[in-house]
Design an enzyme around this catalytic site. Structure first.
Site, PDB file in Angstrom:
ATOM      1  N   TRP A  11       0.819  -1.211   0.000  1.00  0.00           N
ATOM      2  CA  TRP A  11       0.000   0.000   0.000  1.00  0.00           C
ATOM      3  C   TRP A  11       0.849   1.256   0.000  1.00  0.00           C
ATOM      4  O   TRP A  11       0.503   2.255  -0.640  1.00  0.00           O
ATOM      5  CB  TRP A  11      -0.972  -0.011   1.178  1.00  0.00           C
ATOM      6  CG  TRP A  11      -2.220  -0.770   0.850  1.00  0.00           C
ATOM      7  CD1 TRP A  11      -2.589  -1.995   1.326  1.00  0.00           C
ATOM      8  CD2 TRP A  11      -3.253  -0.373  -0.059  1.00  0.00           C
ATOM      9  NE1 TRP A  11      -3.792  -2.386   0.772  1.00  0.00           N
ATOM     10  CE2 TRP A  11      -4.219  -1.410  -0.080  1.00  0.00           C
ATOM     11  CE3 TRP A  11      -3.447   0.748  -0.852  1.00  0.00           C
ATOM     12  CZ2 TRP A  11      -5.373  -1.347  -0.863  1.00  0.00           C
ATOM     13  CZ3 TRP A  11      -4.602   0.812  -1.634  1.00  0.00           C
ATOM     14  CH2 TRP A  11      -5.545  -0.227  -1.637  1.00  0.00           C
ATOM     15  N   LYS A 102      -5.333  -0.240   8.713  1.00  0.00           N
ATOM     16  CA  LYS A 102      -6.584  -0.652   9.333  1.00  0.00           C
ATOM     17  C   LYS A 102      -6.252  -1.619  10.448  1.00  0.00           C
ATOM     18  O   LYS A 102      -5.678  -2.673  10.194  1.00  0.00           O
ATOM     19  CB  LYS A 102      -7.505  -1.318   8.299  1.00  0.00           C
ATOM     20  CG  LYS A 102      -7.824  -0.426   7.113  1.00  0.00           C
ATOM     21  CD  LYS A 102      -8.449  -1.199   5.972  1.00  0.00           C
ATOM     22  CE  LYS A 102      -8.671  -0.291   4.769  1.00  0.00           C
ATOM     23  NZ  LYS A 102      -9.193  -1.026   3.589  1.00  0.00           N
ATOM     24  N   LYS A 186     -13.546  -5.106   9.699  1.00  0.00           N
ATOM     25  CA  LYS A 186     -13.912  -5.814   8.461  1.00  0.00           C
ATOM     26  C   LYS A 186     -12.840  -6.845   8.090  1.00  0.00           C
ATOM     27  O   LYS A 186     -13.135  -7.839   7.425  1.00  0.00           O
ATOM     28  CB  LYS A 186     -14.169  -4.816   7.327  1.00  0.00           C
ATOM     29  CG  LYS A 186     -12.977  -4.000   6.881  1.00  0.00           C
ATOM     30  CD  LYS A 186     -12.261  -4.621   5.702  1.00  0.00           C
ATOM     31  CE  LYS A 186     -10.977  -3.864   5.402  1.00  0.00           C
ATOM     32  NZ  LYS A 186     -10.217  -4.465   4.286  1.00  0.00           N
ATOM     33  N   ASP A 238     -16.552  -2.046   2.149  1.00  0.00           N
ATOM     34  CA  ASP A 238     -15.280  -2.709   1.855  1.00  0.00           C
ATOM     35  C   ASP A 238     -15.431  -4.233   1.853  1.00  0.00           C
ATOM     36  O   ASP A 238     -14.446  -4.958   1.678  1.00  0.00           O
ATOM     37  CB  ASP A 238     -14.236  -2.290   2.899  1.00  0.00           C
ATOM     38  CG  ASP A 238     -12.812  -2.338   2.361  1.00  0.00           C
ATOM     39  OD1 ASP A 238     -12.617  -2.787   1.219  1.00  0.00           O
ATOM     40  OD2 ASP A 238     -11.894  -1.915   3.091  1.00  0.00           O
ATOM     41  N   SER A 248      -7.606 -10.295  -1.542  1.00  0.00           N
ATOM     42  CA  SER A 248      -7.714  -9.984  -0.117  1.00  0.00           C
ATOM     43  C   SER A 248      -6.818 -10.892   0.723  1.00  0.00           C
ATOM     44  O   SER A 248      -7.022 -12.108   0.779  1.00  0.00           O
ATOM     45  CB  SER A 248      -9.168 -10.143   0.338  1.00  0.00           C
ATOM     46  OG  SER A 248      -9.262 -10.111   1.744  1.00  0.00           O
TER      47      SER A 248
END
Length: 320
Positions: A11, A102, A186, A238, A248
């Site tokens: 990321w 996150k 999540k 999401d 994922s």
């Protein structure tokens, strides 16, 4: 605008690519000895993207910080506190920070903005950037919607203006607490989705989504946030990227766990499940899905037995 990205993994490298793509002056920092940074220095590429020459690369943290008007941090969530202690030694008073991770801190259950502000000062101008999307899709030009949230709405709006583009449409997050809890949690639901995939029970993911949002809405409300935030981009929005996508990491971790395959990439939900158990106790809120994931991963309980018990719980009102 001068942007520095701290962290050069999947990321972090994307955030540097993206900030350059929309016209900013970008510097990307990695720790001395970082294999990710060395690969980018040698080839300008990693497994996801190719960085243009206009993105400066450095392992000099003071240089990286001094370069920036806005500093994006993209590292493992569990490293944030120690990293913030490094940053506070530098002149950061005028900087704006965007946390692009996150998670929740293990041992305290604290949100990442709280962790960062504790170490850098309550006056730190800190926001979070979360929501759906995969690096692979963005690089193919597939747009998505994401959310930026901060304690102060003017800062949120300023950063949305800085980072918004046709590739990523940002919304203003007006509930920082709910946005962070939802974004972190999540990933735990993603682990459960992967486990269902591993057993061939993928049709149960609809129920998982419905009940997952419900249990997290109760927690957010008990903590003082807006229970409806969980139905926005940071959590429910999401789910497609986390519960269904082959990209994922959390879903793949859960699936590979059931199939007995090794999975060596970072799956933040593993740590977040532990932190959510602390919050469950602290706020006296039952989190049955998160508890099941924790029991399977951390207590090594039988996955099939635990998931079966989860979906055969005592009958109750859907609104309970």
């Amino acid at each position: 605008m001068k942007i520095t990205v701290l962290g050069c993994g999947r990321w972090g490298s994307f955030h540097a690519w993206y900030a350059d793509h929309i016209g900013h002056d970008v510097m990307l920092w990695g720790r001395p000895g970082s294999a990710h940074l060395q690969q980018l220095k040698d080839t300008r590429e990693n497994e996801y993207l190719k960085l243009p020459e206009s993105v400066a690369l450095t392992e000099d943290l003071p240089r990286a910080v001094s370069h920036a008007d806005v500093i994006v941090i993209s590292i493992s969530s569990q490293q944030l506190r120690s990293f913030a202690r490094e940053l506070v030694k530098l002149p950061i008073a005028e900087k704006k920070f965007v946390l692009c991770m996150k998670g929740l801190e293990i041992g305290t259950g604290k949100r990442l903005s709280m962790v960062f502000d504790e170490e850098t000062g309550a006056g730190a101008r800190t926001a979070v950037w979360v929501g759906p999307g995969h690096v692979q899709d963005f690089l193919r030009g597939i747009p998505n919607c994401m959310v930026i949230a901060a304690k102060e709405l003017p800062l949120t709006k300023e950063l949305v203006s800085v980072f918004g583009s046709p590739l990523i449409r940002f919304y203003y997050g007006e509930d920082l607490l709910g946005t962070e809890i939802g974004a972190a949690a999540k990933n735990v639901i993603g682990l459960a989705a992967g486990m269902l995939d591993g057993f061939g029970y993928s049709s149960l993911k609809g129920a998982l989504m419905a009940r997952g949002t419900r249990e997290l809405s109760r927690l957010i409300e008990k903590m003082g946030g807006d229970r409806m935030t969980v139905y926005g981009l940071s959590h429910l929005g999401d789910y497609e990227a986390t519960l269904f996508s082959p990209h994922s990491n959390n879903r793949r971790f859960g699936e590979d766990l059931i199939l007995g395959k090794p999975f060596n990439k970072l799956a933040e939900g593993v740590y977040t499940a532990e932190a959510l158990m602390d919050l469950s106790k602290a706020y006296d809120v039952e989190l049955p899905i998160c508890q099941t994931v924790y029991a399977i991963i951390h207590d090594h309980k039988d996955p099939k037995e635990q998931l079966t018990q989860l979906f055969l719980r005592t009958t109750k009102s859907e609104q309970a």
